[in-house]
Design a protein around this motif. Sequence first.
Motif, mmCIF file in Angstrom:
data_model
loop_
_atom_site.group_PDB
_atom_site.id
_atom_site.type_symbol
_atom_site.label_atom_id
_atom_site.label_comp_id
_atom_site.label_asym_id
_atom_site.label_seq_id
_atom_site.Cartn_x
_atom_site.Cartn_y
_atom_site.Cartn_z
ATOM 1 N N ILE A 71 0.789 -0.926 0.046
ATOM 2 C CA ILE A 71 0.086 -0.044 -0.129
ATOM 3 C C ILE A 71 1.021 1.333 -0.041
ATOM 4 N N VAL A 72 1.921 1.267 0.750
ATOM 5 C CA VAL A 72 2.856 2.477 1.111
ATOM 6 C C VAL A 72 3.557 2.516 -0.538
ATOM 7 N N GLU A 73 3.890 1.431 -1.047
ATOM 8 C CA GLU A 73 4.751 1.504 -2.317
ATOM 9 C C GLU A 73 3.705 2.163 -3.361
ATOM 10 N N ALA A 74 2.533 1.631 -3.384
ATOM 11 C CA ALA A 74 1.682 2.289 -4.331
ATOM 12 C C ALA A 74 1.194 3.659 -4.409
ATOM 13 N N ALA A 75 1.255 4.100 -2.973
ATOM 14 C CA ALA A 75 0.675 5.364 -2.700
ATOM 15 C C ALA A 75 1.881 6.275 -3.371
ATOM 16 N N ILE A 76 3.265 5.836 -2.926
ATOM 17 C CA ILE A 76 4.351 6.703 -3.557
ATOM 18 C C ILE A 76 4.378 6.656 -5.004
ATOM 19 N N ARG A 77 4.320 5.512 -5.537
ATOM 20 C CA ARG A 77 4.494 5.347 -6.871
ATOM 21 C C ARG A 77 3.645 6.130 -7.583
ATOM 22 N N GLU A 78 2.291 6.117 -7.258
ATOM 23 C CA GLU A 78 1.048 6.736 -8.046
ATOM 24 C C GLU A 78 0.929 8.273 -7.471
ATOM 25 N N ASP A 79 1.679 8.646 -6.486
ATOM 26 C CA ASP A 79 1.805 9.801 -5.775
ATOM 27 C C ASP A 79 0.330 10.346 -5.360
ATOM 28 N N VAL A 80 -0.275 9.391 -4.918
ATOM 29 C CA VAL A 80 -1.881 9.675 -4.439
ATOM 30 C C VAL A 80 -1.986 10.568 -3.577
ATOM 31 N N ARG A 81 -3.051 11.281 -2.869
ATOM 32 C CA ARG A 81 -3.230 12.017 -1.779
ATOM 33 C C ARG A 81 -4.020 11.533 -1.004
ATOM 34 N N LEU A 82 -4.623 10.361 -1.279
ATOM 35 C CA LEU A 82 -5.884 9.758 -0.647
ATOM 36 C C LEU A 82 -5.749 8.410 -0.744
ATOM 37 N N VAL A 83 -5.549 7.679 0.717
ATOM 38 C CA VAL A 83 -5.551 6.485 0.552
ATOM 39 C C VAL A 83 -6.710 5.834 1.385
ATOM 40 N N GLY A 84 -7.668 4.787 0.816
ATOM 41 C CA GLY A 84 -8.555 4.428 1.570
ATOM 42 C C GLY A 84 -8.508 2.891 2.022
ATOM 43 N N LEU A 85 -8.793 2.641 3.226
ATOM 44 C CA LEU A 85 -8.457 1.280 3.890
ATOM 45 C C LEU A 85 -9.648 0.616 4.272
ATOM 46 N N SER A 86 -9.868 -0.610 3.985
ATOM 47 C CA SER A 86 -11.063 -1.263 4.470
ATOM 48 C C SER A 86 -10.751 -2.596 5.477
ATOM 49 N N ALA A 87 -11.589 -2.751 6.293
ATOM 50 C CA ALA A 87 -11.397 -3.956 7.403
ATOM 51 C C ALA A 87 -12.738 -4.502 7.658
ATOM 52 N N LEU A 88 -12.982 -5.684 7.718
ATOM 53 C CA LEU A 88 -14.306 -6.209 8.222
ATOM 54 C C LEU A 88 -14.181 -6.492 9.692
ATOM 55 N N MET A 89 -13.263 -7.386 10.142
ATOM 56 C CA MET A 89 -13.051 -7.968 11.215
ATOM 57 C C MET A 89 -12.461 -7.230 12.327
ATOM 58 N N THR A 90 -12.762 -7.369 13.250
ATOM 59 C CA THR A 90 -12.308 -6.932 14.773
ATOM 60 C C THR A 90 -10.691 -7.431 14.546
ATOM 61 N N THR A 91 -10.452 -8.617 14.105
ATOM 62 C CA THR A 91 -8.909 -9.169 13.857
ATOM 63 C C THR A 91 -8.175 -8.490 13.177
ATOM 64 N N THR A 92 -8.697 -7.679 12.130
ATOM 65 C CA THR A 92 -7.835 -7.250 11.020
ATOM 66 C C THR A 92 -7.786 -5.774 11.234
ATOM 67 N N VAL A 93 -8.452 -5.084 12.150
ATOM 68 C CA VAL A 93 -8.212 -3.588 12.512
ATOM 69 C C VAL A 93 -6.751 -3.419 12.916
ATOM 70 N N GLY A 94 -6.188 -4.307 13.423
ATOM 71 C CA GLY A 94 -4.739 -4.178 13.793
ATOM 72 C C GLY A 94 -3.820 -4.018 12.597
ATOM 73 N N SER A 95 -4.066 -4.735 11.869
ATOM 74 C CA SER A 95 -3.382 -4.714 10.704
ATOM 75 C C SER A 95 -3.702 -3.136 9.701
ATOM 76 N N MET A 96 -4.878 -2.722 10.017
ATOM 77 C CA MET A 96 -5.089 -1.516 9.524
ATOM 78 C C MET A 96 -4.254 -0.472 10.295
ATOM 79 N N ALA A 97 -4.233 -0.562 11.468
ATOM 80 C CA ALA A 97 -3.444 0.481 12.234
ATOM 81 C C ALA A 97 -2.033 0.329 11.749
ATOM 82 N N ARG A 98 -1.433 -0.715 11.670
ATOM 83 C CA ARG A 98 0.047 -0.986 11.170
ATOM 84 C C ARG A 98 0.370 -0.256 9.660
#
Lengths: 782, 223
Positions: free
Chosen positions: A705-732
């Motif tokens: 995600i970081v790589e794509a954000a930099i390569r495409e030079d985007v100013r907005l990134v949208g992240l989605s997570a459905l499970m409580t267990t994967t919100v940690g991964s969103m934070a990371r």
Amino acid sequence: MAAGEFIILDGAMGTMLQAAGLPVGQCPESWNIEQPEKVAAVHRAYVQAGTRLVCANTFGANRYKLARSGYAPGQVIAAGIGLARQAVGPDVRVALDVGPIGQLLEPLGTLSFEEAYDVYREMVTAGETAGADLVFFETMSDLAELKAAVLAAKENIALPVWASMTFEATGRTFLGATVPAMALTLSGLGVDAMGFNCSLGPRELLPLMEELRRWTDSPLILKPNAGLPDPATGAYTVTPEAFADELAQAAALGVTALGGCCGTTPEFIRALVTALAGKHPAEREKKSLFGVCSAVRTVPLDGDVHLIGERINPTGKKRFQQALREGDMGYIQQRAIEQQDAGAEILDINVGLPGIDEPEMMERVVKAVQAVTDLPLQIDSSDPAAIEAGLRAVNGRAIVNSVNGEADVLDAVLPLCKKYGAAVVGLTMDKGGIPRTAEERVEIARRILDAALAHGLAREDVLIDCLTLTVSAQQEQAAETLKALRYVRGQMGLHTVLGVSNISFGLPQREKVTVSFLTQAMVAGLDLPIADPNRSAVMDAVAAFRVLSGADRDSAAYIERYADVPAAAPPAGPDRTMTLGDAIAKGLKEETAALTEKALETMTELEIVDQLLIPALDRVGERYERQEIFLPQLISAANAACEGFEIVKRRITEKGAGSISRGKIVLATVQGDIHDIGKNIVRVVLENYGYTVIDLGRDVPPERIVEAAIREDVRLVGLSALMTTTVGSMARTIEALRASGHDCKVMVGGAVLTPEYARQIGADYYARDAKQSADIAREVLG
Amino acid sequence: MEPRLTGIDRREALAYLGWRGGPVPEELDVALTRCQTLLMETVRPRAVWRLLDIRPDGALGDTGFVPAGESIRAHLAGCDQVILMGATLGAESERLLRRAQVEDMARAVVLDACAGAAIENVCDNLCADLAAALAPRHLTGRFSPGYGDMPLCQQEMLCQVLDVGRRIGVSLSPGGLMIPQKSVTALIGVADTPRTKGPGGCPSCDRRDSCTIRKEGGSCGGR
């Protein structure tokens, strides 16, 4: 495998080890190291019962299943093969037993084909080093996974390869693979034996074996369960004798390798040996059925007409070229679905375009198309690297389009067809171009056939294309093509392919000429026309021909095709009072398109976007927020607006001006999460608001995600997570984005998130729903 | 006891789509009917279950599986046996949902909602069949890993005991999520006396985490 003799296999291993004290949940393979004597005792018991080929205790010895055991696959496999060899002595063969990885492959799961290949490569090379006599892949329900496994063996080791799949009584695996698809695919890949194991008892598997033998000449394997288990206890209740009596009937089908799976013990094998005493595997007739297939759908090469859809091809199609350049798989997937719905039975895939890495794109498109349709594919390229990339990615048995009479082309492409088991289209042309006479074309067809046979292909798998020339330029050639076709089909008995659309180039009312030529070609023996199925006149011609040829029994398919067609409904006139806004609000795509075209007569592209399309979407959004309409209608409206955007975009592309994109946004469902419908909804809505969305998919690691954000030079990134267990991964992921120093805003969404939690993990915005994500995009990007 | 999909509750599907009562727009009504029909025609539900004794140490039968957490202990209070169950709409539904998301996202969300209601129907039917088969004993409601304080990581053990990969074609992603997505695993207590606290209620609902009604402070009242 020697003919005329049975090979007695063993029975269950896992349940035997559990009976010897292995706790549920522990890898049985770990006992190769911790309790080798107990594993060896099982092997010895089977050999004493009559087994002549044992499966080592290596079924789940892959890097995923062993992850928490502390052991490496190589270690467990070396121990497993070694102890088996020692236990059974020199007269009994030892197979490296290999089961499914336990992770589902793409597109339904997240494991890539390449990773699956590597998991199996690690296992089979370890097995060969440890001294296994053969590799036995079994209990497979995903044909793509089995293909990865077989290729890993074929490309890395020299041992014989056996392959066995597990079926439900419906004749399909859990993933939908059919018996013919299994037979065609595995025969094509050159396995040394194939068959069924697990899931059902002998009685249920015998009818499936009856079908399998008609589709393959490979030696056959049968390892059923001990009947069906008692659901409450999981125990099997069939007696060894009953099992053996039923299984022994397989001898009459020509099955040579017999054994047991879940619930069977040495007693079952002993009973099997008794039941087979004095019997021999029946002689088998040569297989009678041929065809191409996906994992779940087979198109028999039986002389009946099967249309190959030609629309996945950039030649002369600006919009398709744009989709390839932008990697817009959604557009290509829609062309695939459209053709299947229109009646195509095979899809031609051509991605050749200057500036495109054809092999890489071929693989991507094949995978994308397979994710949404279940039609067999035809890999259309002249680049051997692209052909191989396509053949590797195909799940099933494909056609290669094409070779011609040139020796170097034949030498480059036919080995690929042999290796991956593909059928091949032979164009009747060579260095000298397209011969003017039918006789010369037939001569080239002969040359192609001879070369194909010399490379080990079957006669039935050589499909000859006698080539269509444009009748407005070379009028006499239409008759030559038909003449060659008649000869190739009638005298040589080969199947024929022909792209018919080209015939009418340069003429008015092209369809009339194309359809007439198609009909004449079918009469001459064309069974695999390549055409555009979206033209109903083409499909009408095929439907009518199949009635007249007798292929469509009792005209059933024909009658069904026209069952819902009203006699002569007057065309509904356009609603003159409808505005573009109304059309969007009602989700009417065609009307939106028509009204956008009309608006372009008086307004500029940008005016239409800013003054009509976006305000219309905003009004729909407001109604959604007031709960006057629901999510499906919001999306319908967005989809309709998209038709308008498409027209505006096309107009701008035609003018060669820049783009009307309102900005780029990266979207991803975070690592560990596979629920991506929410993210996909947001994507559709954002795209339809005019934003360019870079969709990274699901289960996406932070660094991508970081790589794509930099390569495409985007100013907005949208992240989605459905499970409580994967919100940690969103934070990371947010942490990684911040650490990268790239200046962008992050919006998050997903069922379990709240505004407070979003703040807590460092997000800039919380998007309650797709509508709000569009509001956020406007705030950030304008 | 074959797994059965006997119907798709429209109100339930509508609730998943954010409907809170009131008139249902006509297009939505039509879309619901189409998706219901498609699923009823295409889906082949599969299920697997095991009946196990609860040992004094909390382990289930000889599986070595000990359900963890206060919530499941409370759920199984007074029970001497437990049914472990797994059910799925299968790869067919997964494929339909994937394809619909490419074809028409509006239809995809309706299909997703209907598939959610469909797997609930399959589970309800299985539970009703089990209740009839085990009568006069009584069953609790379904309780899945991830509810209350039962860790989601126990999903893996539950799936191993049920052998869901071989038996019903369900696999776990590295993150512990089930594929096909429309799949359910659960524990059901078995006791001689009816449980005073009936099944249902937010704490034991498998949509507890994703429920927007609950997020807004409401409750669907067990439908």
